[in-house]
Design an enzyme around this catalytic site. Structure first.
Site, PDB file in Angstrom:
ATOM      1  N   THR A 158     -29.156 -11.362   2.079  1.00 29.11           N
ATOM      2  CA  THR A 158     -30.387 -11.295   1.286  1.00 29.11           C
ATOM      3  C   THR A 158     -30.008 -10.675  -0.045  1.00 29.11           C
ATOM      4  O   THR A 158     -28.959 -10.010  -0.122  1.00 29.11           O
ATOM      5  CB  THR A 158     -31.426 -10.370   1.948  1.00 29.11           C
ATOM      6  N   THR A 159     -30.688 -10.781  -1.103  1.00 25.83           N
ATOM      7  CA  THR A 159     -31.966 -11.383  -1.398  1.00 25.83           C
ATOM      8  C   THR A 159     -31.744 -12.438  -2.491  1.00 25.83           C
ATOM      9  O   THR A 159     -30.869 -12.279  -3.330  1.00 25.83           O
ATOM     10  CB  THR A 159     -32.932 -10.291  -1.901  1.00 25.83           C
TER      11      THR A 159
END
EC number: 3.4.25.1
Length: 280
Positions: free
Chosen positions: A53-54
């Site tokens: 992520t992100t």
């Protein structure tokens, strides 16, 4: 058939027979075990796999920018500090991956082959809407693995040559697709990144301003989400930032992203919570 052609340098007949313009359909017919979603885990088995992520993206005047942090985690452990999560899908589009890192990278590679295969068979490039639809099908095919905890949730962005503008699509684990207006984020830090961009985004941004915006958003996400890594000045590890315009895909150089990251860090020494959106 394979046994007869092995060692002769000749391709199996399957590769020489006219068929679908979809590489995934070809793979499903001749080697279905190579499709990630066709695999299954033994019952009761829990896999602790690296998660990435992100991913964030924003439209600017003349294109779109897509960026990703570099951290991968396994539970509360940092599994990798310099993973790459943003990849070109073709000349005018890119995919940012969130979710189970290994499966996500494999899905991106298959998606790249899918678009290249279509172009070679049909003699033309798939429309931007068509690319987004093909990715929907691939994500939906991974639903079985997602239900076992190995989800892949990409973000798809690119330059639509027919509409002459940047576009962004987000997905859920079932393959549900949504077109986002202006900006978007996915991954564990997406709530914080989206909140950051919501306050700072405006129409008519330049590519430089949009690049600054997405790195600001990743910085804010890393401030509140332990699975998201911010700019690592000590190790010289910076987000992957890529621009897509009518000239095609271009990944910003390390020196360019380093300059943006250092500029943001210097300003945050004075304002730790980042730039403030003006009150109206």
């Amino acid at each position: 058939m394979e046994a007869n052609t092995r060692g002769t340098g000749r391709l199996p007949a399957a590769f020489l027979t006219p068929g679908s313009s979809s590489f995934m359909d070809f793979l499903a017919e001749h080697s279905p075990e190579l499709i990630p979603g066709r695999r299954s885990l033994p019952e009761g088995l829990t896999v602790e796999a690296p998660h990435g992520t992100t991913i964030v993206s924003a439209v600017f005047d003349g294109g779109v920018v897509i960026a990703g942090d570099r951290r991968a985690t396994m539970g509360n452990v940092i599994a990798q500090r310099d993973i790459e999560k943003v990849f070109p899908a073709d000349e005018y589009s890119a995919v940012g991956i969130a979710g189970t890192a290994g499966l996500a990278v494999e899905m991106v590679r298959l998606f790249q082959l899918e678009l290249e295969h279509y172009e070679k068979i049909e003699g033309t490039v798939l429309s931007f809407e068509g690319k987004a639809n093909r990715l929907t099908t691939m994500i939906r095919g991974n639903l079985g693995m997602a239900m076992q905890g190995l989800a892949v949730v990409p973000l798809f962005a690119g330059y639509d040559q027919d509409l002459d503008r940047g576009r962004i699509f987000t997905y859920d684990v079932t393959g549900g697709r949504s077109e986002e207006r202006g900006f978007a984020a996915t991954g564990s830090g997406s709530v914080f990144a989206r909140g950051s961009m919501k306050k700072l985004y405006r129409e008519g941004l330049t590519s430089q301003q949009a690049s600054m915006l997405v790195v600001q958003a990743l910085y804010d996400a890393a401030d509140d989400d332990s699975a998201t890594g911010g700019p690592d000045l000590a190790r010289k590890i910076f987000p992957i930032v890529s621009l897509i315009t009518e000239d095609g895909f271009r990944r910003l150089s390390e020196s360019e992203v380093s300059g943006i990251a250092h500029s943001i860090t210097d300003k945050r020494l004075e304002h730790p919570n980042g730039p403030q959106a003006p009150l109206i």
